[in-house]
Write a protein that holds these residues in place. Sequence first.
Motif, PDB file in Angstrom:
ATOM      1  N   SER A 274       3.282   2.181  -4.874  1.00 57.23           N
ATOM      2  CA  SER A 274       2.646   3.196  -5.703  1.00 57.23           C
ATOM      3  C   SER A 274       1.444   2.634  -6.452  1.00 57.23           C
ATOM      4  O   SER A 274       0.562   3.381  -6.840  1.00 57.23           O
ATOM      5  N   ASP A 275       1.401   1.315  -6.639  1.00 58.77           N
ATOM      6  CA  ASP A 275       0.234   0.736  -7.306  1.00 58.77           C
ATOM      7  C   ASP A 275      -0.967   0.646  -6.379  1.00 58.77           C
ATOM      8  O   ASP A 275      -2.105   0.896  -6.769  1.00 58.77           O
ATOM      9  N   ILE A 276      -0.705   0.268  -5.128  1.00 59.29           N
ATOM     10  CA  ILE A 276      -1.810   0.045  -4.192  1.00 59.29           C
ATOM     11  C   ILE A 276      -2.305   1.362  -3.598  1.00 59.29           C
ATOM     12  O   ILE A 276      -3.483   1.521  -3.290  1.00 59.29           O
ATOM     13  N   ASP A 277      -1.410   2.308  -3.473  1.00 54.86           N
ATOM     14  CA  ASP A 277      -1.733   3.527  -2.742  1.00 54.86           C
ATOM     15  C   ASP A 277      -2.985   4.258  -3.227  1.00 54.86           C
ATOM     16  O   ASP A 277      -3.805   4.667  -2.401  1.00 54.86           O
ATOM     17  N   PRO A 278      -3.174   4.417  -4.552  1.00 51.96           N
ATOM     18  CA  PRO A 278      -4.395   5.115  -4.988  1.00 51.96           C
ATOM     19  C   PRO A 278      -5.673   4.389  -4.553  1.00 51.96           C
ATOM     20  O   PRO A 278      -6.650   5.032  -4.153  1.00 51.96           O
ATOM     21  N   PHE A 279      -5.652   3.058  -4.595  1.00 47.57           N
ATOM     22  CA  PHE A 279      -6.831   2.294  -4.178  1.00 47.57           C
ATOM     23  C   PHE A 279      -7.102   2.491  -2.697  1.00 47.57           C
ATOM     24  O   PHE A 279      -8.231   2.677  -2.270  1.00 47.57           O
ATOM     25  N   ARG A 280      -6.013   2.426  -1.940  1.00 46.40           N
ATOM     26  CA  ARG A 280      -6.152   2.644  -0.508  1.00 46.40           C
ATOM     27  C   ARG A 280      -6.774   4.014  -0.249  1.00 46.40           C
ATOM     28  O   ARG A 280      -7.725   4.155   0.504  1.00 46.40           O
ATOM     29  N   GLY A 281      -6.223   5.038  -0.936  1.00 46.14           N
ATOM     30  CA  GLY A 281      -6.711   6.393  -0.729  1.00 46.14           C
ATOM     31  C   GLY A 281      -8.189   6.519  -1.042  1.00 46.14           C
ATOM     32  O   GLY A 281      -8.965   7.055  -0.253  1.00 46.14           O
ATOM     33  N   LEU A 282      -8.585   5.964  -2.192  1.00 47.91           N
ATOM     34  CA  LEU A 282      -9.989   6.081  -2.607  1.00 47.91           C
ATOM     35  C   LEU A 282     -10.908   5.328  -1.663  1.00 47.91           C
ATOM     36  O   LEU A 282     -11.953   5.845  -1.246  1.00 47.91           O
ATOM     37  N   LEU A 283     -10.493   4.106  -1.302  1.00 46.68           N
ATOM     38  CA  LEU A 283     -11.357   3.307  -0.435  1.00 46.68           C
ATOM     39  C   LEU A 283     -11.485   3.925   0.949  1.00 46.68           C
ATOM     40  O   LEU A 283     -12.580   3.960   1.528  1.00 46.68           O
TER      41      LEU A 283
ATOM     42  N   PHE B 149      23.395  -5.301  -4.783  1.00 47.80           N
ATOM     43  CA  PHE B 149      22.850  -3.951  -4.668  1.00 47.80           C
ATOM     44  C   PHE B 149      21.368  -4.011  -4.351  1.00 47.80           C
ATOM     45  O   PHE B 149      20.709  -5.010  -4.578  1.00 47.80           O
ATOM     46  N   LYS B 150      20.844  -2.905  -3.892  1.00 50.16           N
ATOM     47  CA  LYS B 150      19.408  -2.794  -3.695  1.00 50.16           C
ATOM     48  C   LYS B 150      18.854  -1.898  -4.785  1.00 50.16           C
ATOM     49  O   LYS B 150      19.380  -0.834  -5.052  1.00 50.16           O
ATOM     50  N   ALA B 151      17.786  -2.366  -5.407  1.00 47.48           N
ATOM     51  CA  ALA B 151      17.189  -1.545  -6.445  1.00 47.48           C
ATOM     52  C   ALA B 151      15.694  -1.780  -6.439  1.00 47.48           C
ATOM     53  O   ALA B 151      15.233  -2.806  -5.959  1.00 47.48           O
ATOM     54  N   PHE B 152      14.951  -0.830  -6.957  1.00 43.29           N
ATOM     55  CA  PHE B 152      13.515  -0.955  -6.939  1.00 43.29           C
ATOM     56  C   PHE B 152      12.959  -0.958  -8.339  1.00 43.29           C
ATOM     57  O   PHE B 152      13.423  -0.239  -9.207  1.00 43.29           O
ATOM     58  N   PHE B 153      11.963  -1.801  -8.491  1.00 44.35           N
ATOM     59  CA  PHE B 153      11.380  -1.994  -9.796  1.00 44.35           C
ATOM     60  C   PHE B 153      10.326  -0.935 -10.067  1.00 44.35           C
ATOM     61  O   PHE B 153       9.497  -0.657  -9.218  1.00 44.35           O
ATOM     62  N   GLY B 154      10.359  -0.370 -11.241  1.00 43.81           N
ATOM     63  CA  GLY B 154       9.293   0.549 -11.589  1.00 43.81           C
ATOM     64  C   GLY B 154       9.717   1.575 -12.613  1.00 43.81           C
ATOM     65  O   GLY B 154      10.886   1.739 -12.897  1.00 43.81           O
ATOM     66  N   ASP B 155       8.712   2.264 -13.136  1.00 37.75           N
ATOM     67  CA  ASP B 155       8.943   3.276 -14.141  1.00 37.75           C
ATOM     68  C   ASP B 155       9.112   4.621 -13.436  1.00 37.75           C
ATOM     69  O   ASP B 155       8.176   5.147 -12.852  1.00 37.75           O
ATOM     70  N   ALA B 156      10.323   5.151 -13.506  1.00 31.06           N
ATOM     71  CA  ALA B 156      10.630   6.357 -12.741  1.00 31.06           C
ATOM     72  C   ALA B 156       9.837   7.570 -13.199  1.00 31.06           C
ATOM     73  O   ALA B 156       9.713   8.540 -12.463  1.00 31.06           O
TER      74      ALA B 156
ATOM     75  N   ILE C  19       8.137   7.829  -8.087  1.00 35.78           N
ATOM     76  CA  ILE C  19       9.256   8.688  -7.699  1.00 35.78           C
ATOM     77  C   ILE C  19       8.978   9.254  -6.300  1.00 35.78           C
ATOM     78  O   ILE C  19       9.880   9.487  -5.511  1.00 35.78           O
ATOM     79  N   HIS C  20       7.702   9.413  -6.010  1.00 30.79           N
ATOM     80  CA  HIS C  20       7.326   9.842  -4.658  1.00 30.79           C
ATOM     81  C   HIS C  20       7.633   8.731  -3.649  1.00 30.79           C
ATOM     82  O   HIS C  20       8.239   8.973  -2.614  1.00 30.79           O
ATOM     83  N   ALA C  21       7.244   7.504  -4.008  1.00 29.55           N
ATOM     84  CA  ALA C  21       7.492   6.371  -3.110  1.00 29.55           C
ATOM     85  C   ALA C  21       8.985   6.153  -2.903  1.00 29.55           C
ATOM     86  O   ALA C  21       9.415   5.697  -1.847  1.00 29.55           O
ATOM     87  N   ALA C  22       9.775   6.489  -3.914  1.00 34.31           N
ATOM     88  CA  ALA C  22      11.219   6.311  -3.780  1.00 34.31           C
ATOM     89  C   ALA C  22      11.808   7.346  -2.836  1.00 34.31           C
ATOM     90  O   ALA C  22      12.981   7.263  -2.485  1.00 34.31           O
TER      91      ALA C  22
END
Lengths: 202, 661
Positions: B299-308, B480-487, B493-496
């Motif tokens: 979710s951090d990289i995605d906006p940059f990818r989209g814009l570029l 367990f499997k868990a993902f780091f981030g602010d929900a 939440i989209h990436a999840a």
Amino acid sequence: MAKIIVYYAHPGQTFSRANRAMAKRASNIEGITFVDLYAEYPRHDIDVGKEQTRLLEHDVIVFQFPLYWYSTPSLLKEWQDLVLQHGFAYGHGGDKLAGKTLLLAITAGGSDEAYTRDGYQQHTMRTFLTPLEQTAGLCQMRFPPPYVLFGALKADEGVELTHHIDGYVELLTRIRDDKFKLKDATAEELTCASDILSLSEE
Amino acid sequence: MTDFLLLAFVFLVAGVVAVPIASRLGLGSVLGYLIAGIVISPLLATLGVDVISIQHFAEFGVVMMLFLVGLELEPRMLWNMRAKLLGLGGLQVGGTTVFVMGVAMILGQPWTISLAIGLVLALSSTAIVLQTLNEKGLMRSNGGQSSFSVLLFQDIAVIPMLAFVPLLAMPELMDLAADGGHGAGAHVADGHGGSHASDHGQGDHGASISLVDGLPGWQAALITIGAIGAVILGGVYLTRPLFRFIAMAGLRELFVAAALMFVIGIALLMTLVGLSPALGTFLAGVVLANSEYRHELESDIDPFRGLLLGLFFITVGAAIDFELLLGNLASILGMTFGLIALKSLVLLALAWMFKLQGADKWLFGLGLAQAGEFGFVLLSFTVANDVIPQNLADQLLLIVALSMLLTPGLFILYEKVIAPRFVKTQERDADQIDEVGEVIIAGHGRFGGIVNRMLRATGYSTTVVDYNAGHLDMLRSFGFKAFFGDATRPDLIHAAGIEKAKLLIVAIDGKEQINALVLYVRENYPHVPVIARAVDRQHVYDLFAMGCVEIIRETFDSSVRTGRSALERLGMHPFDAELAARKFAEDDRHILKEMALVHDPKIPVSQNTAYIEKSKTLMKEREEQIFGKRDVFDLSTDRGWHPPTEEDLEAILADHEAKAP
């Protein structure tokens, strides 16, 4: 010495006259196991393993309950449904209860006349107890004449209730001490307080 | 400064206006960007903007995209794809190159130029195809997976091509180039001097600092292997403590910075050793596919990818040389369509060989029929290495751009005409096992942790999102499997995988955060049921108004249980205590529901007359409870256990006797 376990099932003990008094006395008899089912499983979450162990450790299983709609209160039915498992109580390899005794101690609101073909209940008490009798049969358990109090709601008026309670204690004590002959009941046979109390007079 | 702002503004306006219109018309975002580029190209020309150099900058979007693609692909999946990757990809590149080369030779080009043209045009557009497949949800189809294999192979194949192309150099072109002062051997970053040919991103050997140039072959190989090893080992062992260290700071922008640093660092390292940065970041993505930070990175990289990428497509549109196009309209259009037809035929033949069925065959055949952005890179590289003359390269550039421009059209053709015909006949393969959990649990503290354990224990798959590195450590120690981030971040939440989740459980702390998350999900994904944790009564009303299916007050159940235990300890029969607890909870829920119905989040409680009236009535009814009047529950809890009175019994008896004959 016979090992006795009493399963007492009553969901409305606050309003009970006969059963609560019976339970109080029975729980004080030395050497018998007394279980208040609704206290032990208030959320109907019966521990099947624990109950089966208990059954194995005892010779005489007593169900004490008020007759509700011609059957046991729901928790005692749940207990039967879960604890009397196939392979344990009946069926292939299910002979763990064989030779033990199932004794019923029942209170009924109606009078003894009501529990006749001409009475308003239209059937005898033993007819209503057929499912429990056959349960004992399938589990190869003995089924002695049930110990019954009729007219339990009126009982606070007279000596009848005191008799019944005394008789109950006497019955359990005698079974404990092997002083009571546990035989299979005949067709309509029931045990009442006077039968027991007369024994001690002999 | 003004120049920069003006330029940024022009690009942004073009994208913001064109893309929604294109999407509305069903053309997809790629075509939207391309059209935006064409529209602003005269303006850019007036401003004297070097579109191509912007394009090279924007190519970094492709690098980021491959990183994201890698994140979605676990190493095991990649290994499972190896047959397709080598078979399909290898044959596509080889076959197309040979046929294009043949056509070029028939048209009278020498074999060296023809071969170079073949290589340039064999590549397809990773950017357009992946973007479109993702947008249309075709990525997981058989055709989508096959397309992806081919694209991945092409991205890898670019590297040996870049090594091979200089060998095709033509002596006469070299003489010409000598005057220009730049060529294959120039090792300095020479900016934009003269031609834009030699100074850009994708795997460019010629014009940047390099660690391997000038070294003997075995040393270069050793360094290259070492770099790849560093990416893999670093990805496996270093990222976790690094990201954890950054997470400790609790600053969101720092994590974004770290993610960017990570991607750019790898791209740089790959460039230094002469490998494709896209390939390197792809590899890093694959390594991190199992990491608990995956969703946050995504979710951090995605906006940059989209814009570029958007910028990249705009520049493709803007770079079309209309003067040249109009001058040779017939021949360039003819060659473009010819190229698309030829590539399609090769692809369809491969689809037949690899037994792709029905719609998948056509998706594969049409989707990859364009030339791609790597074609631009190779073209400039061939010019710089004196393989292809500039005027021919300009025409080829047009063909590449036009074929890319036509790609969305091919997808529309596929979607509207071809796919519907196969809807019924297409055999369904076994469903892909979805990595996304059935249930998303936002927040894995004291509350969500228990919910997670319970759902796991009953065999449901869960995706846990939590912003506490400590919780994550604990989870990991339990396997367990868990993902780091602010929900509460929409992108996370989209990436999840909220889109496909069967249920969202909101177990995060803080009223505001809970509200923000619930509101967002209710508005954007109304099909996902939400169970939310409420901090108090008032909060229940808010969540009720937002449409949560279940609202659980975080302390209510434990409080009721405490009350029940107290009653038992005070000597009440356990079953009576249970009944009292049930009755209390039921009554409380009743009040809550009555109040929630009159509560309106838009009106402050103090001004909501219906609410105040209702609360007064309910309070009055329950005054006895509050002031401890004895046995308020008796009537209801003991209903059913009350024995009949003597009069009842006599009435029954009398009734019976009356009926008796």
